[in-house]
Design a protein around this motif. Structure first.
Motif, short mmCIF file in Angstrom:
data_model
loop_
_atom_site.label_atom_id
_atom_site.label_comp_id
_atom_site.label_asym_id
_atom_site.label_seq_id
_atom_site.Cartn_x
_atom_site.Cartn_y
_atom_site.Cartn_z
N MET A 63 47.22 -101.33 -19.43
CA MET A 63 46.27 -100.77 -18.48
C MET A 63 47.33 -99.17 -18.38
SD MET A 63 43.01 -100.14 -17.49
CE MET A 63 42.41 -99.45 -16.16
N ARG A 64 48.56 -99.52 -17.69
CA ARG A 64 49.32 -98.50 -17.43
C ARG A 64 49.79 -97.85 -18.42
NH1 ARG A 64 54.72 -98.80 -13.71
NH2 ARG A 64 54.90 -96.72 -13.16
N ASP A 65 50.01 -97.82 -19.75
CA ASP A 65 50.15 -97.31 -20.91
C ASP A 65 49.19 -96.39 -21.41
OD1 ASP A 65 52.47 -98.45 -21.60
OD2 ASP A 65 52.14 -100.28 -22.78
N HIS A 66 47.60 -96.91 -21.10
CA HIS A 66 46.56 -95.80 -21.50
C HIS A 66 46.60 -94.94 -20.27
CE1 HIS A 66 44.90 -98.83 -24.57
NE2 HIS A 66 45.01 -99.87 -23.66
N LEU A 67 46.93 -94.70 -19.49
CA LEU A 67 46.44 -94.11 -18.20
C LEU A 67 47.87 -93.42 -18.58
CD1 LEU A 67 45.67 -95.79 -15.22
CD2 LEU A 67 44.52 -94.35 -17.01
N THR A 68 48.67 -93.29 -18.97
CA THR A 68 49.28 -92.51 -19.08
C THR A 68 49.76 -91.97 -20.68
OG1 THR A 68 51.40 -93.96 -18.27
CG2 THR A 68 52.33 -92.99 -19.86
N ARG A 69 49.64 -92.42 -21.83
CA ARG A 69 48.64 -91.14 -22.79
C ARG A 69 48.34 -90.60 -22.34
NH1 ARG A 69 48.85 -96.68 -27.02
NH2 ARG A 69 50.60 -96.98 -27.18
N ILE A 70 46.72 -90.74 -21.28
CA ILE A 70 45.91 -89.98 -21.02
C ILE A 70 45.88 -88.90 -20.45
CG2 ILE A 70 43.42 -90.07 -19.74
CD1 ILE A 70 42.43 -92.64 -20.47
N ALA A 71 47.16 -88.65 -19.48
CA ALA A 71 47.91 -88.38 -19.05
C ALA A 71 48.53 -86.87 -19.49
CB ALA A 71 49.17 -88.70 -17.96
N ILE A 72 49.62 -87.79 -20.99
CA ILE A 72 50.28 -86.66 -21.48
C ILE A 72 49.41 -86.05 -22.73
CG2 ILE A 72 51.42 -87.25 -23.42
CD1 ILE A 72 52.53 -89.05 -22.47
N ILE A 73 48.39 -86.35 -22.49
CA ILE A 73 47.64 -86.06 -23.84
C ILE A 73 46.83 -84.86 -22.94
CG2 ILE A 73 44.88 -86.00 -25.12
CD1 ILE A 73 45.70 -88.90 -25.82
N ILE A 74 46.22 -84.59 -21.52
CA ILE A 74 45.14 -83.95 -20.56
C ILE A 74 46.48 -82.37 -20.35
CG2 ILE A 74 44.35 -83.63 -18.65
CD1 ILE A 74 43.46 -86.57 -18.75
N GLY A 75 47.78 -83.18 -20.47
CA GLY A 75 48.19 -82.78 -20.04
C GLY A 75 48.78 -81.15 -21.12
N MET A 76 49.03 -81.92 -22.54
CA MET A 76 49.04 -81.22 -23.72
C MET A 76 48.01 -80.01 -24.00
SD MET A 76 50.89 -83.67 -26.21
CE MET A 76 51.31 -83.43 -27.59
N VAL A 77 46.21 -80.72 -23.56
CA VAL A 77 45.61 -79.72 -24.10
C VAL A 77 45.94 -78.67 -22.59
CG1 VAL A 77 42.91 -79.71 -23.03
CG2 VAL A 77 44.17 -81.72 -24.81
N VAL A 78 46.31 -78.55 -21.14
CA VAL A 78 46.17 -77.84 -20.70
C VAL A 78 47.17 -77.07 -21.07
CG1 VAL A 78 47.06 -77.04 -18.45
CG2 VAL A 78 45.59 -79.43 -18.66
N ILE A 79 48.38 -77.41 -21.51
CA ILE A 79 49.61 -76.18 -22.59
C ILE A 79 49.04 -75.55 -23.47
CG2 ILE A 79 51.63 -76.29 -23.22
CD1 ILE A 79 52.50 -78.69 -21.65
N VAL A 80 48.23 -75.62 -24.48
CA VAL A 80 47.47 -75.69 -25.58
C VAL A 80 47.10 -74.86 -24.56
CG1 VAL A 80 46.21 -75.44 -27.44
CG2 VAL A 80 48.19 -77.14 -27.20
N PHE A 81 45.81 -74.76 -23.96
CA PHE A 81 44.69 -73.84 -23.65
C PHE A 81 45.39 -73.08 -22.67
CE2 PHE A 81 42.12 -72.12 -19.58
CZ PHE A 81 41.15 -71.75 -20.33
N THR A 82 46.47 -72.66 -22.11
CA THR A 82 46.96 -71.97 -20.99
C THR A 82 47.99 -71.45 -22.28
OG1 THR A 82 47.67 -73.61 -19.32
CG2 THR A 82 49.17 -71.44 -19.62
N LEU A 83 48.89 -71.24 -23.54
CA LEU A 83 49.69 -70.24 -24.15
C LEU A 83 48.15 -69.34 -25.16
CD1 LEU A 83 52.19 -72.89 -25.78
CD2 LEU A 83 52.40 -70.80 -24.26
N THR A 84 46.85 -70.15 -24.98
CA THR A 84 46.17 -69.45 -25.86
C THR A 84 45.91 -68.21 -25.17
OG1 THR A 84 45.26 -71.53 -27.07
CG2 THR A 84 43.79 -69.84 -27.80
N LYS A 85 45.38 -68.83 -23.56
CA LYS A 85 45.19 -67.71 -23.15
C LYS A 85 46.75 -66.86 -22.86
CE LYS A 85 41.53 -67.54 -21.24
NZ LYS A 85 40.11 -66.81 -20.66
N LEU A 86 47.40 -66.92 -23.19
CA LEU A 86 48.34 -66.19 -22.67
C LEU A 86 48.67 -64.88 -23.86
CD1 LEU A 86 51.19 -67.60 -20.52
CD2 LEU A 86 50.16 -66.61 -19.69
N MET A 87 48.71 -65.27 -25.51
CA MET A 87 48.99 -65.04 -26.30
C MET A 87 47.53 -64.06 -26.80
SD MET A 87 51.27 -68.20 -28.14
CE MET A 87 51.81 -66.13 -29.60
N SER A 88 46.49 -64.51 -25.66
CA SER A 88 45.06 -63.32 -26.95
C SER A 88 44.82 -62.43 -26.23
CB SER A 88 43.81 -64.56 -26.15
OG SER A 88 43.71 -64.45 -24.73
#
Length: 158
Positions: free
Chosen positions: A1-26
């Motif tokens: 269960m803990r591995d699944h939460l860690t993976r979800i947190a990493i995916i959410i963090g990656m989405v936030v980073i990609v979204f932020t970089l997209t906003k900065l570069m547009s």
């Protein structure tokens, strides 16, 4: 269960980073007037106002081994050893040298051959897009008159 939460947190963090970089570069959002002004192609405007004839003779004269140094300097339009790099000494040459040579060589100025409208556009473009200091109105008029007179499309090469 803990591995699944860690993976979800990493995916959410990656989405936030990609979204932020997209906003900065547009590009920033612009109103309709700014968008219309930005869409004007400065190269197309310069191409419409520029004289298409390019005079390569002075540049190639320096490469001619049969030409003496005296002949080369007599035919030169651009002289880097001169304080004003060969600008014609007519009213406005000092102001033109001060504003234009702050960012680039005066050789670029001397090869342009623009119409008065083209010089007006280039002066505005240098201030708004390239960061040239805005000259006072009387100085700008003096520079514009000098550029139009000495490096206009009707100016004959030496």
């Amino acid at each position: 269960m803990r591995d699944h939460l860690t993976r979800i947190a990493i995916i959410i963090g990656m989405v936030v980073i990609v979204f932020t970089l997209t906003k900065l570069m547009s590009p920033p959002e612009m109103d309709a007037e700014a968008l219309a002004q930005e869409s004007a192609d400065p190269i197309a405007i310069m191409a419409e106002t520029a004289d298409a004839a390019i005079n390569y003779a002075p540049a190639y004269a320096a490469l001619n081994p049969y030409q003496t140094a005296m002949t080369q300097s007599a035919n030169a339009q651009f002289d880097p050893s001169d304080d004003y790099w060969g600008l014609p000494r007519t009213p406005g040459h000092e102001e033109t040298a001060a504003y234009c040579a702050a960012c680039h060589t005066l050789q670029i100025v001397m090869q342009q051959q623009q119409t008065p409208e083209g010089w007006d556009y280039l002066l505005d473009w240098m201030v708004t897009k390239q960061g040239m200091a805005e000259p006072p109105a009387d100085t700008r008029a003096l520079i514009h008159d000098y550029l139009s007179r000495e490096f206009g499309t009707d100016a004959s090469p030496e």
